[in-house]
Design an enzyme around this catalytic site. Structure first.
Site, PDB file in Angstrom:
ATOM      1  NE  ARG A  50      10.284  15.109 -18.861  1.00  0.00           N
ATOM      2  CZ  ARG A  50       8.958  15.013 -18.895  1.00  0.00           C
ATOM      3  NH1 ARG A  50       8.360  13.883 -18.514  1.00  0.00           N
ATOM      4  NH2 ARG A  50       8.230  16.035 -19.316  1.00  0.00           N
ATOM      5  CG  ASP A  52      13.047   7.237 -15.547  1.00  0.00           C
ATOM      6  OD1 ASP A  52      12.439   8.285 -15.820  1.00  0.00           O
ATOM      7  OD2 ASP A  52      12.955   6.193 -16.223  1.00  0.00           O
ATOM      8  CE1 TYR A 110      20.661   7.831 -20.709  1.00  0.00           C
ATOM      9  CE2 TYR A 110      20.522   7.849 -23.104  1.00  0.00           C
ATOM     10  CZ  TYR A 110      20.112   8.320 -21.876  1.00  0.00           C
ATOM     11  OH  TYR A 110      19.130   9.293 -21.816  1.00  0.00           O
ATOM     12  NE  ARG A 197      15.314   1.265 -15.772  1.00  0.00           N
ATOM     13  CZ  ARG A 197      14.327   1.686 -14.978  1.00  0.00           C
ATOM     14  NH1 ARG A 197      13.932   2.968 -15.027  1.00  0.00           N
ATOM     15  NH2 ARG A 197      13.738   0.853 -14.143  1.00  0.00           N
TER      16      ARG A 197
END
Length: 244
Positions: A50, A52, A110, A197
């Site tokens: 997933r 966000d 990422y 994050r």
């Protein structure tokens, strides 16, 4: 019946994340609708993970089963005809019938972009995290290396996750600066909820002097979310690649 693997690029600005949710737009939902129009099948679209709300992807992966006669490599062109401009299928291919985009993944990469300047950018507001105060890049660069290796990343996970095993391995990290953009890249065997994050938020807090670089191992050992830095905003985050 054949199993089709999709590699997907999307701008997450206008979506409430990857996963289908009631009464809101999602990337997964848009792709499912497009495939329904194309094949007249109600397919199950399984994503590698997933993302966000407002998070982007250059290399999200998903798969679905179909009885369609469309050649596997043509699905990308065909599905794109029915997708909004901010979602693109960049590749489609047939894979083993047992392939599972989530369970077969062995790692992810990422990228996170920080826009570090006093004046905000109207053009980059949806694609970077604007940090208006000065950051000490050298301290951030030192701090990033403490994430390498296998650790319990409980301190770098937001509440609300049901994951029990919080141990992850980080294979590579990099930090570079060009003009006003600071780019953080990380590869690992898996990531916890908001882990990247929070890692970035912690590096920003190191750069601003709130946290010392040498505190990262202490934060990891504490397993205490309150000791890590803030959670960086979602729009600077990109899922670059899923490894199999």
């Amino acid at each position: 019946m054949k199993n089709i693997k999709l590699t997907i690029e999307y701008d997450g600005t206008n979506y409430f994340g990857w996963q289908v949710q009631p009464e809101v737009s999602s990337v997964q939902g848009e792709i499912k609708k497009a495939i329904k129009i194309l094949t007249n099948e109600d397919i199950d679209l399984t994503g590698a993970g997933r993302t966000d709300r407002k998070v982007h992807a250059r290399g999200q992966v998903a798969n679905f089963m179909t009885n369609s006669s469309i050649p596997a490599e043509k699905f990308s062109y065909a599905i794109n005809k029915y997708l909004p401009q901010d979602i693109s299928i960049v590749k489609s291919e047939e894979v083993d019938i047992n392939f599972h985009s989530r369970y077969d993944a062995i790692g992810k990469e990422y990228r996170y972009l920080i826009y570090n300047t006093h004046i905000r950018s109207s053009l980059l507001r949806n694609y970077t995290y604007h940090v208006p105060y000065n950051l000490d890049f050298k301290k951030m660069d030192i701090a990033k290396d403490f994430f390498l290796g296998t650790h319990d990343f409980s301190a770098f996970m937001s509440t609300g996750s049901s994951i029990e095993n919080t141990v992850r391995t980080i294979y590579a990290v990099s930090l570079c600066q060009k003009n006003n953009i600071i780019c953080f890249e990380v590869q690992g065997n898996g990531f916890l909820y908001n882990m990247v994050r929070i890692m970035v938020g912690t590096l920003i807090d190191v750069g601003s002097g709130k946290i010392r670089p040498e505190s990262i191992p202490i934060i990891l050992e504490s397993k205490d979310r309150k000791k890590a830095g803030h959670t960086a905003k979602p729009q600077g985050l990109y899922l670059e690649k899923v490894y199999y």
